[in-house]
Design a protein around this motif. Structure first.
Motif, PDB file in Angstrom:
ATOM      1  N   LEU A 144       0.826  -1.200   0.000  1.00 32.51           N
ATOM      2  CA  LEU A 144       0.000   0.000   0.000  1.00 32.51           C
ATOM      3  C   LEU A 144       0.868   1.261   0.000  1.00 32.51           C
ATOM      4  O   LEU A 144       0.654   2.179  -0.797  1.00 32.51           O
ATOM      5  N   GLU A 145       1.851   1.286   0.873  1.00 33.62           N
ATOM      6  CA  GLU A 145       2.743   2.440   0.957  1.00 33.62           C
ATOM      7  C   GLU A 145       3.455   2.659  -0.373  1.00 33.62           C
ATOM      8  O   GLU A 145       3.566   3.791  -0.864  1.00 33.62           O
ATOM      9  N   SER A 146       3.898   1.587  -0.989  1.00 29.41           N
ATOM     10  CA  SER A 146       4.578   1.680  -2.283  1.00 29.41           C
ATOM     11  C   SER A 146       3.636   2.225  -3.356  1.00 29.41           C
ATOM     12  O   SER A 146       4.016   3.107  -4.140  1.00 29.41           O
ATOM     13  N   ARG A 147       2.403   1.720  -3.394  1.00 28.59           N
ATOM     14  CA  ARG A 147       1.420   2.201  -4.372  1.00 28.59           C
ATOM     15  C   ARG A 147       1.175   3.700  -4.212  1.00 28.59           C
ATOM     16  O   ARG A 147       1.101   4.438  -5.198  1.00 28.59           O
ATOM     17  N   LEU A 148       1.006   4.132  -2.982  1.00 22.68           N
ATOM     18  CA  LEU A 148       0.718   5.541  -2.729  1.00 22.68           C
ATOM     19  C   LEU A 148       1.893   6.436  -3.110  1.00 22.68           C
ATOM     20  O   LEU A 148       1.709   7.510  -3.688  1.00 22.68           O
ATOM     21  N   ARG A 149       3.094   5.988  -2.831  1.00 16.30           N
ATOM     22  CA  ARG A 149       4.277   6.787  -3.197  1.00 16.30           C
ATOM     23  C   ARG A 149       4.424   6.852  -4.712  1.00 16.30           C
ATOM     24  O   ARG A 149       4.780   7.898  -5.253  1.00 16.30           O
ATOM     25  N   GLU A 150       4.117   5.742  -5.405  1.00 20.97           N
ATOM     26  CA  GLU A 150       4.178   5.724  -6.868  1.00 20.97           C
ATOM     27  C   GLU A 150       3.181   6.704  -7.475  1.00 20.97           C
ATOM     28  O   GLU A 150       3.403   7.243  -8.547  1.00 20.97           O
ATOM     29  N   ARG A 151       2.063   6.918  -6.795  1.00 18.52           N
ATOM     30  CA  ARG A 151       1.074   7.864  -7.304  1.00 18.52           C
ATOM     31  C   ARG A 151       1.346   9.296  -6.872  1.00 18.52           C
ATOM     32  O   ARG A 151       0.553  10.181  -7.151  1.00 18.52           O
ATOM     33  N   GLY A 152       2.459   9.503  -6.185  1.00 22.82           N
ATOM     34  CA  GLY A 152       2.870  10.860  -5.858  1.00 22.82           C
ATOM     35  C   GLY A 152       2.501  11.353  -4.475  1.00 22.82           C
ATOM     36  O   GLY A 152       2.680  12.539  -4.178  1.00 22.82           O
ATOM     37  N   GLU A 209       1.382   7.070   6.907  1.00 14.91           N
ATOM     38  CA  GLU A 209       0.193   7.192   7.762  1.00 14.91           C
ATOM     39  C   GLU A 209      -0.913   6.237   7.291  1.00 14.91           C
ATOM     40  O   GLU A 209      -1.560   5.572   8.098  1.00 14.91           O
ATOM     41  N   ASN A 210      -1.128   6.173   5.989  1.00 13.70           N
ATOM     42  CA  ASN A 210      -2.141   5.264   5.441  1.00 13.70           C
ATOM     43  C   ASN A 210      -1.751   3.805   5.648  1.00 13.70           C
ATOM     44  O   ASN A 210      -2.612   2.968   5.945  1.00 13.70           O
ATOM     45  N   ALA A 211      -0.462   3.477   5.493  1.00 16.79           N
ATOM     46  CA  ALA A 211      -0.004   2.102   5.727  1.00 16.79           C
ATOM     47  C   ALA A 211      -0.248   1.703   7.174  1.00 16.79           C
ATOM     48  O   ALA A 211      -0.692   0.577   7.457  1.00 16.79           O
ATOM     49  N   PHE A 267      -2.882  -7.643   9.221  1.00 21.03           N
ATOM     50  CA  PHE A 267      -1.591  -7.060   8.889  1.00 21.03           C
ATOM     51  C   PHE A 267      -0.902  -6.485  10.116  1.00 21.03           C
ATOM     52  O   PHE A 267       0.060  -5.727   9.984  1.00 21.03           O
ATOM     53  N   THR A 268      -1.363  -6.826  11.304  1.00 22.09           N
ATOM     54  CA  THR A 268      -0.788  -6.236  12.526  1.00 22.09           C
ATOM     55  C   THR A 268       0.689  -6.631  12.699  1.00 22.09           C
ATOM     56  O   THR A 268       1.431  -5.888  13.339  1.00 22.09           O
ATOM     57  N   GLY A 269       1.105  -7.741  12.137  1.00 21.20           N
ATOM     58  CA  GLY A 269       2.510  -8.157  12.222  1.00 21.20           C
ATOM     59  C   GLY A 269       3.445  -7.183  11.537  1.00 21.20           C
ATOM     60  O   GLY A 269       4.638  -7.138  11.843  1.00 21.20           O
ATOM     61  N   TRP A 270       2.930  -6.369  10.612  1.00 17.31           N
ATOM     62  CA  TRP A 270       3.742  -5.378   9.909  1.00 17.31           C
ATOM     63  C   TRP A 270       4.209  -4.288  10.865  1.00 17.31           C
ATOM     64  O   TRP A 270       5.267  -3.711  10.674  1.00 17.31           O
ATOM     65  N   LEU A 271       3.395  -4.022  11.879  1.00 11.31           N
ATOM     66  CA  LEU A 271       3.744  -2.965  12.834  1.00 11.31           C
ATOM     67  C   LEU A 271       4.962  -3.364  13.610  1.00 11.31           C
ATOM     68  O   LEU A 271       5.805  -2.684  13.982  1.00 11.31           O
TER      69      LEU A 271
END
Length: 176
Positions: A99-107, A115-117, A172-176
């Motif tokens: 998600l973070e990667s997608r958002l950064r790719e879109r600018g 924050e969204n991730a 996805f809590t393990g990502w934290l």
């Protein structure tokens, strides 16, 4: 019947419902709520730090009741869609790293993407959807490794009642 398709920005909502509309032969009326906010002026100004609009929830609810009453198949798409009346709520999910990667790719700025991730990892939208609509009305779909057509098919199945409610199946809590 009104179906809300919601999720953290970047999970694939707009793409999925655009494909859903095409695949359904145009039978499902799709409302892109963020477009309505902008085009109809249903907001209370702009957040200068995020370059986004403050939605006027009361005015949006009235607009939906008038323009998308739910007598026919209506799909309301937005990260805000779960805040309004709906018979079913489809929450699209995506692994926070993707998600973070997608958002950064879109600018999106790094801070906004992060924050969204984090919101995604903490199930923020899922929790809000379950709190408002109940677990029996919420359908969770992990979009991380699925094509837009596969996601659209999962959304279609939820809209058609061919899929059981599934709140709480993505973690996805393990990502934290």
């Amino acid at each position: 019947m009104r179906v809300a398709v919601t999720g953290t920005p970047g999970t694939g909502k707009t793409t999925a419902v655009e494909r859903l509309d095409t695949r359904a032969g145009g039978h499902a009326h799709v409302v892109h709520l963020n477009d309505v906010i902008r085009e109809e002026g249903l907001h209370d100004g702009e957040d200068p730090d995020r370059a986004s609009l403050y939605a006027d929830f009361e005015a949006l609810g009235e607009w939906l009741d008038e323009h998308a009453p739910g007598d026919d198949a209506v799909v309301v798409e937005s990260h805000l869609a779960h805040h309004f009346d709906a018979d079913r709520v489809v929450v699209l999910r995506c692994h926070p790293e993707t998600l973070e990667s997608r958002l950064r790719e879109r600018g999106e700025p790094t801070e906004t993407a992060r924050e969204n991730a984090e919101a995604e990892a903490l199930d923020v939208i899922l929790g809000e959807a379950v709190q408002r609509h109940g677990a029996d009305a919420v359908y969770e779909i992990d979009t991380t490794d699925r094509s837009p057509d596969e996601v659209a098919e999962e959304v279609r199945a939820a809209v058609a009642g061919e899929r059981a409610p599934s709140a709480g199946t993505v973690d996805f809590t393990g990502w934290l």
